[in-house]
Design a protein around this motif. Structure first.
Motif, PDB file in Angstrom:
ATOM      1  N   PRO A  90      -5.032   6.680  -7.283  1.00  0.00           N
ATOM      2  CA  PRO A  90      -3.859   6.833  -8.145  1.00  0.00           C
ATOM      3  C   PRO A  90      -4.123   6.201  -9.517  1.00  0.00           C
ATOM      4  O   PRO A  90      -5.034   5.392  -9.682  1.00  0.00           O
ATOM      5  CB  PRO A  90      -2.760   6.064  -7.397  1.00  0.00           C
ATOM      6  N   LYS A  91      -3.329   6.565 -10.485  1.00  0.00           N
ATOM      7  CA  LYS A  91      -3.495   6.032 -11.837  1.00  0.00           C
ATOM      8  C   LYS A  91      -3.368   4.512 -11.842  1.00  0.00           C
ATOM      9  O   LYS A  91      -2.648   3.937 -11.040  1.00  0.00           O
ATOM     10  CB  LYS A  91      -2.437   6.622 -12.768  1.00  0.00           C
ATOM     11  N   GLY A  92      -4.098   3.897 -12.778  1.00  0.00           N
ATOM     12  CA  GLY A  92      -3.979   2.460 -12.965  1.00  0.00           C
ATOM     13  C   GLY A  92      -5.121   1.638 -12.393  1.00  0.00           C
ATOM     14  O   GLY A  92      -5.101   0.424 -12.473  1.00  0.00           O
ATOM     15  N   PHE A  93      -6.116   2.284 -11.817  1.00  0.00           N
ATOM     16  CA  PHE A  93      -7.255   1.564 -11.260  1.00  0.00           C
ATOM     17  C   PHE A  93      -8.477   1.763 -12.149  1.00  0.00           C
ATOM     18  O   PHE A  93      -8.547   2.713 -12.930  1.00  0.00           O
ATOM     19  CB  PHE A  93      -7.550   2.047  -9.830  1.00  0.00           C
ATOM     20  N   ASP A  94      -9.439   0.867 -12.010  1.00  0.00           N
ATOM     21  CA  ASP A  94     -10.645   0.944 -12.833  1.00  0.00           C
ATOM     22  C   ASP A  94     -11.641   1.986 -12.354  1.00  0.00           C
ATOM     23  O   ASP A  94     -12.530   2.384 -13.099  1.00  0.00           O
ATOM     24  CB  ASP A  94     -11.355  -0.420 -12.870  1.00  0.00           C
ATOM     25  N   PHE A  96     -12.595   5.662  -9.822  1.00  0.00           N
ATOM     26  CA  PHE A  96     -12.151   6.928  -9.226  1.00  0.00           C
ATOM     27  C   PHE A  96     -10.935   7.519  -9.941  1.00  0.00           C
ATOM     28  O   PHE A  96     -10.008   7.995  -9.318  1.00  0.00           O
ATOM     29  CB  PHE A  96     -11.834   6.743  -7.734  1.00  0.00           C
ATOM     30  N   GLN A  97     -10.946   7.492 -11.261  1.00  0.00           N
ATOM     31  CA  GLN A  97      -9.854   8.081 -12.022  1.00  0.00           C
ATOM     32  C   GLN A  97     -10.195   9.527 -12.372  1.00  0.00           C
ATOM     33  O   GLN A  97     -11.013   9.794 -13.240  1.00  0.00           O
ATOM     34  CB  GLN A  97      -9.578   7.269 -13.289  1.00  0.00           C
ATOM     35  N   GLY A  98      -9.585  10.469 -11.654  1.00  0.00           N
ATOM     36  CA  GLY A  98      -9.832  11.886 -11.874  1.00  0.00           C
ATOM     37  C   GLY A  98     -11.137  12.373 -11.270  1.00  0.00           C
ATOM     38  O   GLY A  98     -11.483  13.535 -11.427  1.00  0.00           O
ATOM     39  N   ILE A  99     -11.861  11.500 -10.589  1.00  0.00           N
ATOM     40  CA  ILE A  99     -13.117  11.862  -9.932  1.00  0.00           C
ATOM     41  C   ILE A  99     -13.106  11.275  -8.528  1.00  0.00           C
ATOM     42  O   ILE A  99     -12.351  10.353  -8.229  1.00  0.00           O
ATOM     43  CB  ILE A  99     -14.353  11.328 -10.707  1.00  0.00           C
ATOM     44  N   LEU A 120      -5.896  -1.414  -1.414  1.00  0.00           N
ATOM     45  CA  LEU A 120      -4.987  -0.374  -1.883  1.00  0.00           C
ATOM     46  C   LEU A 120      -3.874  -0.104  -0.871  1.00  0.00           C
ATOM     47  O   LEU A 120      -4.126   0.001   0.325  1.00  0.00           O
ATOM     48  CB  LEU A 120      -5.780   0.923  -2.113  1.00  0.00           C
ATOM     49  N   ASN A 121      -2.660   0.014  -1.368  1.00  0.00           N
ATOM     50  CA  ASN A 121      -1.541   0.443  -0.535  1.00  0.00           C
ATOM     51  C   ASN A 121      -1.442   1.962  -0.656  1.00  0.00           C
ATOM     52  O   ASN A 121      -1.146   2.480  -1.727  1.00  0.00           O
ATOM     53  CB  ASN A 121      -0.241  -0.212  -1.007  1.00  0.00           C
ATOM     54  N   PRO A 122      -1.711   2.710   0.419  1.00  0.00           N
ATOM     55  CA  PRO A 122      -1.719   4.174   0.334  1.00  0.00           C
ATOM     56  C   PRO A 122      -0.374   4.785  -0.052  1.00  0.00           C
ATOM     57  O   PRO A 122      -0.304   5.946  -0.427  1.00  0.00           O
ATOM     58  CB  PRO A 122      -2.135   4.629   1.726  1.00  0.00           C
ATOM     59  N   LYS A 123       0.687   4.000   0.008  1.00  0.00           N
ATOM     60  CA  LYS A 123       2.001   4.509  -0.406  1.00  0.00           C
ATOM     61  C   LYS A 123       2.034   4.821  -1.901  1.00  0.00           C
ATOM     62  O   LYS A 123       2.907   5.554  -2.363  1.00  0.00           O
ATOM     63  CB  LYS A 123       3.094   3.512  -0.042  1.00  0.00           C
ATOM     64  N   LEU A 124       1.054   4.287  -2.652  1.00  0.00           N
ATOM     65  CA  LEU A 124       0.964   4.620  -4.075  1.00  0.00           C
ATOM     66  C   LEU A 124       0.731   6.115  -4.285  1.00  0.00           C
ATOM     67  O   LEU A 124       1.206   6.693  -5.261  1.00  0.00           O
ATOM     68  CB  LEU A 124      -0.160   3.830  -4.752  1.00  0.00           C
ATOM     69  N   VAL A 126       1.917   8.542  -2.391  1.00  0.00           N
ATOM     70  CA  VAL A 126       3.213   9.187  -2.189  1.00  0.00           C
ATOM     71  C   VAL A 126       4.106   8.972  -3.403  1.00  0.00           C
ATOM     72  O   VAL A 126       4.732   9.909  -3.911  1.00  0.00           O
ATOM     73  CB  VAL A 126       3.889   8.651  -0.901  1.00  0.00           C
ATOM     74  N   LEU A 127       4.131   7.748  -3.898  1.00  0.00           N
ATOM     75  CA  LEU A 127       4.954   7.429  -5.062  1.00  0.00           C
ATOM     76  C   LEU A 127       4.527   8.252  -6.278  1.00  0.00           C
ATOM     77  O   LEU A 127       5.362   8.831  -6.968  1.00  0.00           O
ATOM     78  CB  LEU A 127       4.872   5.930  -5.364  1.00  0.00           C
ATOM     79  N   GLN A 128       3.224   8.298  -6.541  1.00  0.00           N
ATOM     80  CA  GLN A 128       2.773   9.035  -7.718  1.00  0.00           C
ATOM     81  C   GLN A 128       2.898  10.558  -7.538  1.00  0.00           C
ATOM     82  O   GLN A 128       3.068  11.276  -8.505  1.00  0.00           O
ATOM     83  CB  GLN A 128       1.350   8.637  -8.093  1.00  0.00           C
ATOM     84  N   GLU A 129       2.840  11.032  -6.299  1.00  0.00           N
ATOM     85  CA  GLU A 129       3.101  12.455  -6.063  1.00  0.00           C
ATOM     86  C   GLU A 129       4.566  12.776  -6.326  1.00  0.00           C
ATOM     87  O   GLU A 129       4.899  13.820  -6.902  1.00  0.00           O
ATOM     88  CB  GLU A 129       2.721  12.840  -4.629  1.00  0.00           C
ATOM     89  N   MET A 130       5.478  11.857  -5.948  1.00  0.00           N
ATOM     90  CA  MET A 130       6.903  12.063  -6.167  1.00  0.00           C
ATOM     91  C   MET A 130       7.251  12.048  -7.648  1.00  0.00           C
ATOM     92  O   MET A 130       8.111  12.802  -8.098  1.00  0.00           O
ATOM     93  CB  MET A 130       7.718  10.989  -5.432  1.00  0.00           C
ATOM     94  N   THR A 131       6.580  11.193  -8.409  1.00  0.00           N
ATOM     95  CA  THR A 131       6.879  11.077  -9.840  1.00  0.00           C
ATOM     96  C   THR A 131       6.098  12.096 -10.675  1.00  0.00           C
ATOM     97  O   THR A 131       6.326  12.192 -11.874  1.00  0.00           O
ATOM     98  CB  THR A 131       6.572   9.664 -10.362  1.00  0.00           C
ATOM     99  N   GLY A 132       5.188  12.827 -10.060  1.00  0.00           N
ATOM    100  CA  GLY A 132       4.410  13.825 -10.774  1.00  0.00           C
ATOM    101  C   GLY A 132       3.217  13.272 -11.502  1.00  0.00           C
ATOM    102  O   GLY A 132       2.595  13.967 -12.292  1.00  0.00           O
ATOM    103  N   ASP A 133       2.879  12.008 -11.248  1.00  0.00           N
ATOM    104  CA  ASP A 133       1.729  11.396 -11.922  1.00  0.00           C
ATOM    105  C   ASP A 133       0.417  11.721 -11.253  1.00  0.00           C
ATOM    106  O   ASP A 133      -0.643  11.497 -11.816  1.00  0.00           O
ATOM    107  CB  ASP A 133       1.898   9.874 -11.978  1.00  0.00           C
ATOM    108  N   LEU A 134       0.460  12.207 -10.028  1.00  0.00           N
ATOM    109  CA  LEU A 134      -0.790  12.464  -9.291  1.00  0.00           C
ATOM    110  C   LEU A 134      -1.003  13.952  -9.119  1.00  0.00           C
ATOM    111  O   LEU A 134      -0.126  14.689  -8.788  1.00  0.00           O
ATOM    112  CB  LEU A 134      -0.747  11.768  -7.934  1.00  0.00           C
TER     113      LEU A 134
END
Length: 134
Positions: A90-94, A96-99, A120-124, A126-134
């Protein structure tokens, strides 16, 4: 002068086990130059949070005698797995961003990736899928 720290299947497996992962280790190339495999070793790990890492040392690196002794693996490629499929973080990590693969990691950066994925909490997802960030 920086000292090269070679990685082996066992040393990478130990790093992952220390982080709480279940680990499978497989060596590919033998000491014979003509061995048919394209990798030296691979390690697959699954963390309690359901995330996984696939670490591959593709080839031996050759060093000059004053740097290190003979053939070594000092860099590995790491792929991120979620539910058995390759994924990015998910966004915000150093990492695996987009890869889904980080290439050419030394042992210190590998430790950083392991700490990042194991915590990592895998619920991130789900959260980013709900907000459209992922």
């Amino acid at each position: 002068m920086d000292e090269f720290k070679p990685m082996t299947a066992e040393s990478v497996g130990s790093l992952l086990e220390e982080a709480g992962a279940e680990v499978l280790v497989r060596s590919g190339r033998s000491e014979s130059y003509g061995a048919p495999r394209e990798f030296s070793f691979e390690v697959k790990a699954t963390f309690p949070n359901g995330m996984g890492l696939h670490v591959v040392a593709r080839q031996f690196n050759y060093r000059d005698p004053w740097e290190a002794q003979g053939r070594i693996n000092d860099m590995v490629d790491v792929s991120l797995l979620r539910a058995g499929s390759y994924t990015s973080l998910p966004k915000g990590f150093d990492y695996f961003q987009g890869i889904d693969e980080e290439c050419g990691l030394d042992e210190e950066r590998l430790k950083e990736v392991i700490a990042c994925v194991s915590g990592l909490n895998p619920k991130l997802y789900v959260l980013q899928e709900m907000t459209g960030d992922l």
